[in-house]
Design a protein around this motif. Structure first.
Motif, PDB file in Angstrom:
ATOM      1  N   ARG A   1      11.691   0.086  -5.973  1.00 29.10           N
ATOM      2  CA  ARG A   1      11.222  -1.308  -5.852  1.00 29.10           C
ATOM      3  C   ARG A   1       9.802  -1.451  -6.386  1.00 29.10           C
ATOM      4  N   GLY A   2       8.965  -0.471  -6.083  1.00 29.41           N
ATOM      5  CA  GLY A   2       7.584  -0.514  -6.562  1.00 29.41           C
ATOM      6  C   GLY A   2       7.511  -0.479  -8.075  1.00 29.41           C
ATOM      7  N   LEU A   3       8.346   0.358  -8.699  1.00 30.68           N
ATOM      8  CA  LEU A   3       8.357   0.444 -10.164  1.00 30.68           C
ATOM      9  C   LEU A   3       8.852  -0.849 -10.801  1.00 30.68           C
ATOM     10  N   LEU A   4       9.843  -1.489 -10.176  1.00 32.19           N
ATOM     11  CA  LEU A   4      10.333  -2.773 -10.698  1.00 32.19           C
ATOM     12  C   LEU A   4       9.238  -3.834 -10.647  1.00 32.19           C
ATOM     13  N   LYS A   5       8.524  -3.900  -9.511  1.00 34.92           N
ATOM     14  CA  LYS A   5       7.422  -4.857  -9.388  1.00 34.92           C
ATOM     15  C   LYS A   5       6.294  -4.525 -10.352  1.00 34.92           C
ATOM     16  N   LEU A   6       6.036  -3.257 -10.510  1.00 40.54           N
ATOM     17  CA  LEU A   6       4.975  -2.811 -11.425  1.00 40.54           C
ATOM     18  C   LEU A   6       5.308  -3.210 -12.855  1.00 40.54           C
TER      19      LEU A   6
ATOM     20  N   GLY B   1      15.977   8.645   1.365  1.00 39.06           N
ATOM     21  CA  GLY B   1      16.520   7.419   0.762  1.00 39.06           C
ATOM     22  C   GLY B   1      15.504   6.287   0.799  1.00 39.06           C
ATOM     23  N   THR B   2      14.766   6.180   1.875  1.00 39.63           N
ATOM     24  CA  THR B   2      13.737   5.145   1.990  1.00 39.63           C
ATOM     25  C   THR B   2      12.649   5.360   0.949  1.00 39.63           C
ATOM     26  N   MET B   3      12.248   6.617   0.790  1.00 38.37           N
ATOM     27  CA  MET B   3      11.206   6.924  -0.196  1.00 38.37           C
ATOM     28  C   MET B   3      11.671   6.554  -1.600  1.00 38.37           C
ATOM     29  N   LYS B   4      12.899   6.895  -1.919  1.00 37.44           N
ATOM     30  CA  LYS B   4      13.436   6.557  -3.238  1.00 37.44           C
ATOM     31  C   LYS B   4      13.471   5.040  -3.442  1.00 37.44           C
ATOM     32  N   SER B   5      13.842   4.308  -2.390  1.00 35.81           N
ATOM     33  CA  SER B   5      13.886   2.841  -2.484  1.00 35.81           C
ATOM     34  C   SER B   5      12.487   2.264  -2.689  1.00 35.81           C
ATOM     35  N   TRP B   6      11.510   2.777  -1.949  1.00 31.75           N
ATOM     36  CA  TRP B   6      10.129   2.304  -2.109  1.00 31.75           C
ATOM     37  C   TRP B   6       9.659   2.473  -3.548  1.00 31.75           C
ATOM     38  N   ILE B   7       9.915   3.653  -4.076  1.00 28.07           N
ATOM     39  CA  ILE B   7       9.443   3.929  -5.432  1.00 28.07           C
ATOM     40  C   ILE B   7      10.205   3.070  -6.440  1.00 28.07           C
TER      41      ILE B   7
ATOM     42  N   ALA C   1       0.824  -1.217   0.000  1.00 27.80           N
ATOM     43  CA  ALA C   1       0.000   0.000   0.000  1.00 27.80           C
ATOM     44  C   ALA C   1       0.858   1.268   0.000  1.00 27.80           C
ATOM     45  N   ARG C   2       1.909   1.270   0.800  1.00 30.02           N
ATOM     46  CA  ARG C   2       2.733   2.490   0.870  1.00 30.02           C
ATOM     47  C   ARG C   2       3.519   2.696  -0.418  1.00 30.02           C
ATOM     48  N   HIS C   3       3.967   1.616  -1.073  1.00 29.50           N
ATOM     49  CA  HIS C   3       4.674   1.743  -2.353  1.00 29.50           C
ATOM     50  C   HIS C   3       3.714   2.238  -3.421  1.00 29.50           C
ATOM     51  N   SER C   4       2.538   1.673  -3.440  1.00 27.82           N
ATOM     52  CA  SER C   4       1.526   2.080  -4.416  1.00 27.82           C
ATOM     53  C   SER C   4       1.155   3.547  -4.222  1.00 27.82           C
ATOM     54  N   ALA C   5       0.947   3.942  -2.963  1.00 29.94           N
ATOM     55  CA  ALA C   5       0.582   5.339  -2.672  1.00 29.94           C
ATOM     56  C   ALA C   5       1.691   6.288  -3.100  1.00 29.94           C
TER      57      ALA C   5
ATOM     58  N   LEU D   1       7.061  13.617  -0.668  1.00 28.45           N
ATOM     59  CA  LEU D   1       6.511  12.330  -0.237  1.00 28.45           C
ATOM     60  C   LEU D   1       7.193  11.838   1.031  1.00 28.45           C
ATOM     61  N   ALA D   2       8.506  11.991   1.114  1.00 25.05           N
ATOM     62  CA  ALA D   2       9.235  11.562   2.313  1.00 25.05           C
ATOM     63  C   ALA D   2       8.728  12.325   3.535  1.00 25.05           C
ATOM     64  N   ALA D   3       8.525  13.632   3.374  1.00 25.23           N
ATOM     65  CA  ALA D   3       8.026  14.437   4.492  1.00 25.23           C
ATOM     66  C   ALA D   3       6.591  14.038   4.834  1.00 25.23           C
ATOM     67  N   ARG D   4       5.762  13.844   3.813  1.00 27.20           N
ATOM     68  CA  ARG D   4       4.354  13.491   4.018  1.00 27.20           C
ATOM     69  C   ARG D   4       4.214  12.141   4.719  1.00 27.20           C
ATOM     70  N   MET D   5       5.056  11.152   4.334  1.00 22.52           N
ATOM     71  CA  MET D   5       4.958   9.799   4.892  1.00 22.52           C
ATOM     72  C   MET D   5       5.910   9.585   6.069  1.00 22.52           C
ATOM     73  N   ARG D   6       6.623  10.650   6.441  1.00 22.24           N
ATOM     74  CA  ARG D   6       7.531  10.642   7.591  1.00 22.24           C
ATOM     75  C   ARG D   6       8.569   9.513   7.519  1.00 22.24           C
TER      76      ARG D   6
END
Length: 193
Positions: A182-187, A174-180, A146-150, A165-170
Motif C-alpha cells: 500500500r505504501g509503494l502504491l501511494k508513493l 502478511g500485515t508487513m507485506k500489505s503495509w509495504i 509513519a509505519r508504512h514509511s519506516a 521488519l515484521a519481527a522488528r515491528m511486531r
C-alpha cells in the motif's frame, strides 16, 4: 623437491637441509644458495608462472626471488615457517608486485590522450535533477503513514527483509507485506503528480 642425487629424502630432512642452507646463505655461502636453487627453483618458478602466466616474466621474477633470498636469508625464522613456505611467500609477493606493475603500465595512456578521457561523474545539471528527485521522494515518504514509511525505508534503503521488519515491528508477515505494498502504491501516485 629433492635433487636427483637425493631422490628419497623425507620432508623433515629436506626442511632441515634447506634451513641449514639458509643459515649458510646468511653467512655469504654461495654454494648453499646454489643448493637452495637446485632444490626449490622448479616449485618457485611454478608459483611465479601460475600468477604471471608469462614464462619470461616468471623467469625474471624468479631471479629477483633468489636475490631476495640472498639478501634476507638472515631474517628467516624456522620457528615461524618452513624454508619452502618462506620462499614461496617471497615468490608469490614478487610475482604479484610484478603483475600489478605491468597492469599499471598497460593502463597508462600518453598525456596527449587526456583530453579524450571523459569524466564519469554527473555534470551539474544532472546533480541538480538528482537532488530534486531525492527531495521529491523524501517529501512523498513523509506523506505516508509513519509505519508504512519506516517499513519502506528499512526494506528498500537499508535492505531489511519483510520477515525482519515484521519481527522488528511486531506485526504478522502478511500485515508487513500489505503495509509495504500500500505504501509503494501511494508513493508511486505521489511521485507521478
Amino acid at each position: 623437491m629433492g635433487r636427483p642425487d637425493r631422490p628419497f629424502m623425507d620432508a623433515d630432512a629436506t626442511r632441515s637441509q634447506l634451513a641449514a642452507a639458509l643459515v649458510r646463505v646468511a653467512g655469504g655461502d654461495r654454494a648453499a644458495l646454489r643448493t637452495i636453487y637446485q632444490d626449490t627453483s622448479a616449485k618457485l618458478f611454478g608459483v611465479c608462472l601460475r600468477i604471471l602466466n608469462d614464462r619470461g616474466e616468471a623467469e625474471d621474477v624468479l631471479q629477483d626471488v633468489y636475490v631476495t633470498v640472498w639478501r634476507k636469508a638472515a631474517t628467516f625464522d624456522p620457528g615461524r615457517a618452513s624454508p619452502i613456505t618462506w620462499m614461496v611467500a617471497i615468490a608469490r609477493n614478487r610475482a604479484i608486485d610484478r603483475l600489478r606493475a605491468t597492469a599499471v603500465s598497460r593502463r597508462m595512456e600518453p598525456i596527449e590522450a587526456a583530453d579524450a578521457v571523459s569524466d564519469p561523474s554527473p555534470v551539474a545539471v544532472e546533480r541538480v535533477e538528482l537532488a530534486q528527485q531525492h527531495q521529491r521522494l523524501a517529501g512523498c515518504l513523509k506523506e505516508l503513514e509513519a509505519r508504512h514509511s519506516a517499513a519502506i525505508r528499512a526494506a528498500f534503503l537499508d535492505g531489511a527483509t519483510y520477515e525482519e521488519l515484521a519481527a522488528r515491528m511486531r506485526v504478522p508477515l502478511g500485515t508487513m507485506k500489505s503495509w509495504i505494498r500500500r505504501g509503494l502504491l501511494k508513493l508511486r501516485a505521489c511521485l507521478e503528480q
